[in-house]
Write a protein that holds these residues in place. Sequence first.
Motif, mmCIF file in Angstrom:
data_model
loop_
_atom_site.group_PDB
_atom_site.id
_atom_site.type_symbol
_atom_site.label_atom_id
_atom_site.label_comp_id
_atom_site.label_asym_id
_atom_site.label_seq_id
_atom_site.Cartn_x
_atom_site.Cartn_y
_atom_site.Cartn_z
ATOM 1 N N UNK A 170 36.820 56.409 -3.157
ATOM 2 C CA UNK A 170 37.302 55.391 -4.288
ATOM 3 C C UNK A 170 38.106 54.317 -3.471
ATOM 4 N N UNK A 171 37.685 53.226 -3.603
ATOM 5 C CA UNK A 171 38.439 51.926 -2.965
ATOM 6 C C UNK A 171 38.963 52.168 -1.667
ATOM 7 N N UNK A 202 48.156 52.599 0.596
ATOM 8 C CA UNK A 202 47.386 52.815 -0.939
ATOM 9 C C UNK A 202 48.355 53.334 -2.278
ATOM 10 N N UNK A 203 47.664 52.993 -3.322
ATOM 11 C CA UNK A 203 48.348 53.358 -4.606
ATOM 12 C C UNK A 203 47.621 53.974 -5.261
ATOM 13 N N UNK A 204 48.343 55.125 -5.942
ATOM 14 C CA UNK A 204 47.829 56.076 -6.946
ATOM 15 C C UNK A 204 48.150 55.849 -8.338
ATOM 16 N N UNK A 217 42.859 59.726 -13.385
ATOM 17 C CA UNK A 217 43.452 59.571 -12.095
ATOM 18 C C UNK A 217 42.801 58.614 -11.287
ATOM 19 N N UNK A 218 43.241 57.935 -10.381
ATOM 20 C CA UNK A 218 42.540 57.024 -9.445
ATOM 21 C C UNK A 218 43.462 56.559 -8.463
ATOM 22 N N UNK A 219 42.895 55.804 -7.340
ATOM 23 C CA UNK A 219 43.545 55.427 -5.999
ATOM 24 C C UNK A 219 43.003 54.127 -5.617
ATOM 25 N N UNK A 260 42.137 49.600 -10.368
ATOM 26 C CA UNK A 260 41.328 50.924 -10.320
ATOM 27 C C UNK A 260 40.850 51.649 -11.659
ATOM 28 N N UNK A 261 39.703 51.719 -11.545
ATOM 29 C CA UNK A 261 38.481 52.230 -12.643
ATOM 30 C C UNK A 261 38.976 53.757 -12.628
#
Length: 573
Positions: A169-170, A454-456, A473-475, A500-501
Amino acid sequence: MKNLVRPEFKEFYEKSVDSLPKGRYTCAQKVIDYVPMRDGVKLSTAIYFPDKGTSWPVLFTRNPYPHNKSLLEAVYLPLVEHGFCLVIQDCRGTGDSEGKWEPFINERNDGIDSLNWLAKQKWLDGKIGTFGRSYSGFTQWIVGDSLPEEVKTMFVEVYGVDRYSQVYMNGMFREDIYTSWAFANSGIKSDLSTAELYQKALGIKPADKRDKKLLGTTLPFYQHYIKEVSQDSPYWKDSIWQILKEIPGKIDIPIVITGGWADHHLDGTILGFEQLNAKTKEKSKLIIGPWDHIGCTTGDFDYPNNSKLGFMNICAHLEWFNHLLKGEEDRLKSEVYVIGQQKWQEVKEWPPEARQTQYFLNPDFTLAPTPNPAGSVSFEYDPRNPLTTNGGSALLAWVSPGFTDLPHGVSKQMDYEDRQDVLTFKTNPLDKPLTIMGKMVFKLLVSSSAEDTAFTVKVSEELLSGETYNMADGISSISYRNNSTTPLDYQNGEKVELEINCWDIAWQCQAGSRIRIDISSSNFPMYHVHSNTKGPWSEKGESDVMAIQTLYCGQAGCRVIIPFVEDITRMNV
């Protein structure tokens, strides 16, 4: 019939039988055939015949896990009691089949060859239905555009069609899923259990040395996973994975797709349904329950009537195959289980029409439909002290004994008052229930003192009681922000927007609850720990590079877009 089921699996057989109406047949005979593939390799194929008649509709699955064979017999033999011939084949290099086990590589050709063989058998009445979950879902998807005319339907469970988006993811690698799966399915013998291998692997940096250090050899498929971060690389674009991604739109038979809100294939499962062509989708079904990968519920919630489709969805199998292979009435519905409402909801399409509502992350740590004046908030991220994963859909290691004791799916959340690297934002108490269906999308305006990081995000419902449960959630890394196919340049301190999807949900928040959002920079081992440095993550050793992470607030600042369904009772009117 019971004589064909191993004693330790008779409980599963009885659960399956108890879910179904009484059948009129028994299993008269089990025959093992060795089906030749185009290269001469022969695959062990077990055939279970009903005791009445000379030809029958056939239910066919392909299985790579020898330890699952007896379980498959126990769960699906009851379908023979309803007049179907059951066929279970060992994938190449597994069980009693010949050849070399190479995950995924041979399943397209072997699947096509096996179906063409099956179509010529004199005991086939001219109609085939395929079925299977997880890897056996892949073996269906991957041949969906090349089926003989005898195949009338597929029943695909808990498997997605976009492998890249499940692995990354990203730019952030899903450690828990694919490091655990790699060591559990390496085919290499070791003095250590697979659980021990996984636990030790997580502590080895750089990650690209794990397999060699622990197994004495490299695992090519794992090396591809951890090194091919760009979705434009030949591994993803010129391979079986690109074929898989393109297949749903080419399928021209009705299919059933099932998944679980706590399943690690959730995103790709729904994508497979969304990408069906309009004619096929109209005749097909999507079913998403409150389940994990093996059909169980998670967390502390009760989920009334979650098993209405029978043990391992066996009732849905019977209804669907009776319809497509025997011409009976179509009684199966497309429906999703709405967590919070704790009810099934029929859906004509997914995602349903929804009101897209923005909530702003404000400097006073409120979450509101209107932004406060511009401002910013910051925290310090230390890669030596990552935040431990607590629940979520993108987890798999729990499925194998001893791999992990981390909760998965819907789990009770903690307060992070003792961690300065988590920022928490909350709405006011809701004045009425609000139902969310679809993907929540974050747009974070951020900067970092690091050259990459990174950002969560995590979205939860905080109940009136104070208990909090994760919804989604996502990251995102900065270098692969916004689903970029190549690493993007970044200058320390530069403001950039990260989109962030989150994965889809169907969730009703209760009146009096608050929607809570936690922002941090790590979620390990769901994702790899970002080192705060540029370059291929799998080649990085231990890092002590600290990062000051800043979120910018205001009208153009950090926000989340939430899809609210206005009136769930009128969704399909």
